[in-house]
Scaffold this motif. Structure first.
Motif, PDB file in Angstrom:
ATOM      1  N   VAL A   1      22.782  96.559  41.159  1.00  0.00           N
ATOM      2  CA  VAL A   1      22.906  95.271  41.856  1.00  0.00           C
ATOM      3  C   VAL A   1      24.150  95.296  42.732  1.00  0.00           C
ATOM      4  CG1 VAL A   1      23.553  92.852  41.424  1.00  0.00           C
ATOM      5  CG2 VAL A   1      21.701  93.886  40.121  1.00  0.00           C
ATOM      6  N   LYS A   2      24.044  94.698  43.924  1.00  0.00           N
ATOM      7  CA  LYS A   2      25.239  94.495  44.744  1.00  0.00           C
ATOM      8  C   LYS A   2      25.845  93.166  44.307  1.00  0.00           C
ATOM      9  CE  LYS A   2      23.986  97.493  48.516  1.00  0.00           C
ATOM     10  NZ  LYS A   2      23.477  97.699  49.871  1.00  0.00           N
ATOM     11  N   SER A   3      26.983  93.249  43.675  1.00  0.00           N
ATOM     12  CA  SER A   3      27.520  92.054  43.002  1.00  0.00           C
ATOM     13  C   SER A   3      28.046  91.012  43.973  1.00  0.00           C
ATOM     14  CB  SER A   3      28.604  92.458  41.993  1.00  0.00           C
ATOM     15  OG  SER A   3      29.687  93.074  42.651  1.00  0.00           O
TER      16      SER A   3
ATOM     17  N   THR B   1      35.674  97.262  40.851  1.00  0.00           N
ATOM     18  CA  THR B   1      34.547  96.918  41.721  1.00  0.00           C
ATOM     19  C   THR B   1      35.123  96.351  43.016  1.00  0.00           C
ATOM     20  OG1 THR B   1      33.185  96.454  39.798  1.00  0.00           O
ATOM     21  CG2 THR B   1      32.460  95.509  41.878  1.00  0.00           C
ATOM     22  N   HIS B   2      34.733  96.927  44.134  1.00  0.00           N
ATOM     23  CA  HIS B   2      35.377  96.582  45.400  1.00  0.00           C
ATOM     24  C   HIS B   2      34.489  95.756  46.318  1.00  0.00           C
ATOM     25  CE1 HIS B   2      38.066 100.360  44.763  1.00  0.00           C
ATOM     26  NE2 HIS B   2      38.554  99.296  44.154  1.00  0.00           N
ATOM     27  N   ILE B   3      35.118  95.270  47.384  1.00  0.00           N
ATOM     28  CA  ILE B   3      34.395  94.499  48.399  1.00  0.00           C
ATOM     29  C   ILE B   3      34.620  95.176  49.742  1.00  0.00           C
ATOM     30  CG2 ILE B   3      34.217  92.263  49.576  1.00  0.00           C
ATOM     31  CD1 ILE B   3      35.425  91.002  47.027  1.00  0.00           C
ATOM     32  N   GLY B   4      33.532  95.513  50.432  1.00  0.00           N
ATOM     33  CA  GLY B   4      33.703  96.171  51.723  1.00  0.00           C
ATOM     34  C   GLY B   4      33.021  95.447  52.861  1.00  0.00           C
TER      35      GLY B   4
ATOM     36  N   GLY C   1      26.188  92.377  52.304  1.00  0.00           N
ATOM     37  CA  GLY C   1      25.366  93.165  51.377  1.00  0.00           C
ATOM     38  C   GLY C   1      25.005  94.545  51.897  1.00  0.00           C
ATOM     39  N   ASN C   2      25.750  95.067  52.851  1.00  0.00           N
ATOM     40  CA  ASN C   2      25.396  96.355  53.453  1.00  0.00           C
ATOM     41  C   ASN C   2      26.172  97.561  52.948  1.00  0.00           C
ATOM     42  OD1 ASN C   2      24.863  94.197  55.847  1.00  0.00           O
ATOM     43  ND2 ASN C   2      23.398  95.889  55.918  1.00  0.00           N
ATOM     44  N   CYS C   3      27.296  97.365  52.252  1.00  0.00           N
ATOM     45  CA  CYS C   3      28.171  98.518  52.035  1.00  0.00           C
ATOM     46  C   CYS C   3      28.102  99.114  50.639  1.00  0.00           C
ATOM     47  CB  CYS C   3      29.619  98.167  52.376  1.00  0.00           C
ATOM     48  SG  CYS C   3      30.471  97.262  51.086  1.00  0.00           S
ATOM     49  N   GLY C   4      27.730  98.335  49.654  1.00  0.00           N
ATOM     50  CA  GLY C   4      27.579  98.877  48.301  1.00  0.00           C
ATOM     51  C   GLY C   4      28.867  99.113  47.527  1.00  0.00           C
ATOM     52  N   ALA C   5      30.020  98.746  48.100  1.00  0.00           N
ATOM     53  CA  ALA C   5      31.289  98.957  47.388  1.00  0.00           C
ATOM     54  C   ALA C   5      31.322  98.143  46.100  1.00  0.00           C
ATOM     55  CB  ALA C   5      32.468  98.579  48.279  1.00  0.00           C
ATOM     56  N   CYS C   6      30.499  97.119  46.031  1.00  0.00           N
ATOM     57  CA  CYS C   6      30.509  96.176  44.908  1.00  0.00           C
ATOM     58  C   CYS C   6      29.428  96.490  43.889  1.00  0.00           C
ATOM     59  CB  CYS C   6      30.288  94.773  45.461  1.00  0.00           C
ATOM     60  SG  CYS C   6      28.677  94.660  46.272  1.00  0.00           S
ATOM     61  N   SER C   7      28.773  97.655  44.013  1.00  0.00           N
ATOM     62  CA  SER C   7      27.618  97.954  43.155  1.00  0.00           C
ATOM     63  C   SER C   7      27.981  97.993  41.676  1.00  0.00           C
ATOM     64  CB  SER C   7      27.010  99.314  43.541  1.00  0.00           C
ATOM     65  OG  SER C   7      26.651  99.317  44.904  1.00  0.00           O
TER      66      SER C   7
HETATM   67  S1  FES Z   1      30.653  94.079  49.286  1.00  0.00           S
HETATM   68 FE1  FES Z   1      29.413  95.151  50.708  1.00  0.00          FE
HETATM   69  S2  FES Z   1      27.500  95.175  49.714  1.00  0.00           S
HETATM   70 FE2  FES Z   1      28.729  93.999  48.405  1.00  0.00          FE
END
Ligand code: FES
Ligand code: FES
Lengths: 174, 833
Positions: free
Chosen positions: A63-65, A42-45, A49-55
């Protein structure tokens, strides 16, 4: 490590395994997964809360974690990218992403797969427009989304034609 | 997982190069098993957090670290002055004076020069503690007047960023080819444009920058685990500053979450982390966060073009162009002013312009430093050329397709020498355009456009973007900026070896960020060694300890297919040569009788006489008694090869020479629908035709085309970085910076032509940057939608509010363009239309 202030006990089921940890009150779910549990898929971008890398999927919901604290999910059932494959066998979406070259750097891929998994559970036969809407919260900087849409479409078609279905949500009645 | 290797005893030899193959990398990446920089770490590491300036321009009066150091869990704080005291010199400057006087240190010293400039860095036992502590570092600033306008920055009366330089002009040069004055005097028309502006944006990878740096005080070795995309450039810049020789660095990267050139820019952070680690006696881990990335990681070059004059003949032949260009480097010269020459790889764009004069000025301003950004520096110039060609067609009432075709370099012209001595290697632009027009259904859209007519509140626009993706730089072009620089040519290294049990291993010098190098390198090596790509293990990422690098190693500037794969071919051929020699000895045969297939060497035509690779490895590594010394000498089963493209040093006075080896071309066609009431623009059809010579893996190539197209469309309509007058960035996160989503970016119809490059070992051309074609195509489509007599689309970024303004501008207001036509009788002077 090194965290001061209020702590909370958190017990969750992640990819079918029950885990309990004491965490800082301010720890984000994404940091809980990555740092505390070592599930670095699970990544962080971003930090907004806009990128969804953490979904991830929590109790069957996407959920966006990075937008939720670990203590808030106490008792929840969580699915992450690490749980998509069934042992050695990739999920139909994972397989389809590979076949259709729907990933380049692969950084958005785990979040994208979780969103797509959720989408196909809600809507097993989405139109291209619905696919695009379904992944609009997930940013990809490499693919222009062209092959991602193609891969999701192909996985849904395969499912419709009697291929393997997207696995049902953990913690839900099958 | 199901994506597994098949054993070396695989199928018979096939041609793997040229095939669309799903990638070897995917298995780990779709399962969340990639190894990105923040996923790793070093034992005993602390977490670093930078203290950054809220001001764009200010004097640093004092820094008080005590409140931070008093916090439990804080290991160390390093300030700019302390860092400078630990350094031997400022960072190496590419520019000659006055640019070289614009010095930069690992952290800001005396002054901050942009919002986000780093003044100190904290190391603590957790990310959260480091962040809290950074907030307790008390910095007193004395604000100064910020310089935010590019053109105004060059004014001698402007406030100075660097007092010691005495100017904000980092570099100035005149590029003058042919005789533009003659052309302007003798042309039938001169088209004049007041101002065109290419905006600031970033292709911002989804993974931010990051590094874990350890300064081992015992050995002096500095280990850098990072996602840097040009590691040895970082070593060469950082080393002399912090006093570390090249053989005491160990740069390592693994999976990289996109880079697009931006990850060439964070060497100051690496230097600061090395010094912080040295001070604290433990590794320092830094993971950039998105807002920090948007503010400080580097933006693409912003360029303003003034006083554009274009000589055109009545039949639409464009003779050349004349322009004053102002490029905005931001606050520090990170890779700049290289951009001031990089654009000249494509002086005439796709066209046969003969007379070109560009008066080029690069300035520093109180904004984030610029760094190479996908399409680096060429895309700005190519956009200028495309705007010119498009405006010429509109103003003279000519067909935009015909004007392009008339002026294109023609298929029979290759190799084509540009006015500044660059050699365009191959291509077929007219055919590319025809394919693109068909793929985008332009005939049907023209019909729809006519039907729609006026007064419906909606408009359709069709636009063409023709562009070049020049690849494999001749670094000698840097000497046009500064003749004293010790750089020329280019190169890349690769290693191929048979391991102890006959396994095949390839190490690269590149730092792939999604381009599929593990797959394409395996395809190439498999063909040469008679195995399948699954049999070839390509080491993930870059590791200095592999010794598979040269000074220019990395992944940038559209070159892997040529330099990276050129190196892989060379290494694999060397290894093959050794294998054949050993096999000939073992099988008692002649070398030319040996063939490699399915992981064995065998004698042609004699099934019985064969030896598997494991047998050859055994001979060399573990069972070599009695083998002739000469054989062992030649055959260690480890082959290193450096591919060096054929280049000469350019003429630095005339500013001429062959600056890049290959020229991939792209022709894009875009159809937009514009809502007159809101200015909203929707891309309703999009086609891209790519010609990058022989394609090693068409699937990967097409993916690159999609990606470059997506980023370009997003930049043209949604993504812009703007500073207010006080130097505050208006889009410092993904909340304000509208990154293109799946709802914004349309499907792309792809076409291809393969015009092999005569200059490369495999006929391939580097590609992937895409030359900004969507920016050209979208602007042209908007111009088309605006119709005759409309203002010129003079900005590369056209957010709906700007489109609304263009649609509703007072008809009497200036259009930004003028056509001066010579009267019929020669010598009768000119009259203004
Ligand atoms: S890290 Fe970008 S939405 Fe969660
Ligand atoms: S594959 Fe790189 S961000 Fe999506």
């Amino acid at each position: 490590m090194g965290e001061r202030g209020t702590s909370h006990a958190v017990t969750v089921e992640v990819n079918g395994e029950k885990v309990s940890r004491i965490v800082a009150a301010r720890q984000l779910l994404v940091h809980f997964l990555r740092d505390t549990l070592g599930l670095t898929g699970t990544h962080i971008g971003c930090d907004t809360g806009n990128c969804g890398a953490c979904s991830v999927i929590v109790n069957g919901k996407l959920v966006k974690s990075c937008m939720i604290l670990a203590p808030q999910v106490d008792g929840a059932t969580i699915e992450t990218v690490e749980g998509l494959a069934d042992g050695d066998s990739l999920s139909p979406l994972q397989e389809s992403f590979h076949e259709h070259h729907a990933l380049q750097c692969g950084y958005c891929t785990p979040g994208m797969l979780m969103s797509a998994t959720y989408l196909l559970r809600q809507n097993p036969d989405p139109t291209d427009e619905e696919i695009r809407r379904g992944i609009r919260g997930n940013i990809c900087r490499c693919t222009g989304y062209v092959n991602i849409v193609k891969a999701i479409r192909a996985a849904s078609r395969e499912q419709a034609s009697g291929g393997r279905p997207v696995p049902a949500a953990a913690g839900e009645e099958v | 997982m199901t994506i597994t290797s098949t054993p070396v005893t695989g199928e018979a030899t096939k041609t793997w190069s040229g095939r669309s193959m799903p990638r070897k990398e995917d298995g780990r990446l779709v399962q969340g098993q990639g190894s990105f920089v923040d996923d790793g770490g070093m034992h005993g590491q602390g977490y670093a957090w930078f203290v950054r300036s809220p001001y764009a321009h200010a004097r640093i009066v004092s820094i008080d670290c005590e409140p931070a150091l008093a916090m439990e869990g804080v290991y160390a704080v390093l300030t700019g002055d302390e860092a400078k005291a630990m350094c031997q010199a400022p960072f190496f400057a590419i520019a000659p004076p006055p640019g070289s006087l614009m010095q930069e240190w690992p952290l800001a010293v005396d002054k901050v020069r942009y919002q986000g400039d780093a003044v100190a860095v904290v190391l603590a036992d957790s990310r959260e503690t480091a962040r809290d502590a950074a907030e307790r570092v008390v910095v007193e600033y004395e604000p100064l007047t910020p310089v935010t306008d590019t053109v105004a920055a060059a004014d001698p009366a402007a406030p100075l960023l660097y007092d010691e330089a005495g100017t904000n002009v980092a570099w100035h040069g005149l590029f003058d080819y042919g005789d533009v004055d003659w052309a302007l005097e003798n042309a039938d028309h001169v088209v004049k444009l007041d101002r065109l502006h290419f905006h600031r944006f970033t292709s911002s990878p989804l993974e931010c920058n990051g590094a874990v740096v350890d300064f081992d005080r015992g050995t002096g070795v500095v280990s850098v685990l990072s996602n840097y995309q040009m590691p040895m450039f970082a070593a060469m810049v950082v080393g002399p500053t912090i006093g570390v020789p090249m053989n005491k660095f160990n740069f390592v990267s693994k999976d990289i979450g996109g880079a697009f050139g931006i990850k060439i820019g964070f060497y100051p952070q690496i230097a600061a982390l090395a010094l912080l680690s040295k001070k604290a006696g433990r590794p320092a881990k830094w993971t950039e966060f998105r807002t920090e990335h948007m503010l400080t990681a580097g933006h693409g070059n912003e360029r303003t073009f003034l006083d554009v004059e274009v000589p055109v003949m009545a039949d639409g032949t464009i003779l050349g162009l004349k322009v004053r260009a102002f490029d905005d480097a931001g606050a520090y010269l990170h890779y700049e002013p290289l951009g001031a020459v990089i654009w000249s790889q494509v002086v005439p764009g796709c066209y046969k312009l003969k007379h070109v004069r560009v008066d080029y000025t690069e300035v520093v301003t109180n904004k984030c430093p610029v760094v190479p950004n996908r399409g680096y520096s060429r895309m700005q110039h190519l956009w200028l050329v495309e705007r010119i060609v498009d405006v010429v067609a509109h103003e003279l009432g000519l067909d935009p397709v015909e004007v392009r075709k008339r002026n294109y370099v023609q298929p029979e012209d290759y190799p084509y020498e540009t006015p500044n001595g660059c050699i365009y290697d191959s291509g077929d632009l007219p055919r590319s355009l025809d394919i693109a027009l068909e793929l985008a259904h332009v005939a049907e859209w023209r019909e729809r456009q006519r039907e729609l007519g006026t007064g419906t509140g909606r408009r359709i626009g069709i636009g063409i973007g023709s562009t070049l993706d020049s690849g494999t730089n001749n670094f000698g072009q840097s000497r046009i900026i500064n003749p004293d620089l010790p750089f020329s040519g280019n190169g890349e290294a690769a290693f191929a070896k048979l391991d102890l049990f006959g396994e095949i291993n390839v190490n690269l010098g590149t730092t792939p960020q999604g381009q599929g190098h593990e797959t394409t390198a395996a395809q190439v090596a498999a063909d040469i060694l008679g195995v399948t790509p699954e049999d070839v293990t390509v080491t993930t990422g870059f590791n200095q300890a592999n010794n598979s690098y040269v000074g220019f190693s990395g992944t940038y500037a559209s070159q892997f297919a040529v330099s990276g794969l050129g190196a892989v071919m060379g290494a694999a051929q060397k290894l093959r040569h050794q294998i054949v020699k050993l096999a000939a000895f073992a099988l008692q045969a002649e070398e030319d009788e040996i063939e490699l297939e399915g992981g064995s060497a065998r004698v042609r035509g004699d099934e019985e006489r064969a030896i598997p690779f494991i047998g050859l490895s055994n001979m060399v590594y573990t069972n070599n008694a009695g083998l002739p010394a000469s054989l062992l000498d030649e055959c260690d089963l480890n082959a290193r090869y450096v591919y060096v493209p054929p280049f000469e040093v350019p003429d630095t006075v005339a500013k001429t020479g062959n600056l890049t080896l290959t020229y991939a071309s792209q022709v894009h066609v875009c159809v937009v629908e514009v809502d007159e009431e809101t200015g909203e623009v929707k891309v309703v059809e999009y086609a891209a035709v790519d010609d990058c010579g022989n394609r090693i893996n068409p699937l990967v190539v097409e993916g690159q085309v999609h990606g470059a197209t997506g980023l370009g469309i997003a930049a043209s309509l949604y993504e812009s970085l703007d500073y207010d007058e006080s130097g505050q960035l208006q889009e410092p996160s993904f909340y304000e910076y509208h990154v293109g989503t799946a709802m914004d970016i349309p499907d792309v119809a792809c076409g291809d032509i393969e015009s092999p490059s005569p200059f490369t070992p495999n006929g391939a051309k580097g590609m992937g940057e895409g030359g900004g074609a969507p920016l050209h195509a979208v602007c042209a489509a908007l111009q088309d939608a605006l119709g005759a007599g409309a203002p010129v689309v003079s900005e590369s970024h056209n957010h709906w509010a700007r489109v609304y303004e263009l649609l509703h501008r007072d008809p009497g207001a200036p259009r930004g363009v003028e056509v001066v036509t010579r009267t019929a009788e020669p010598g009768a002077g000119v009259e203004s239309l």
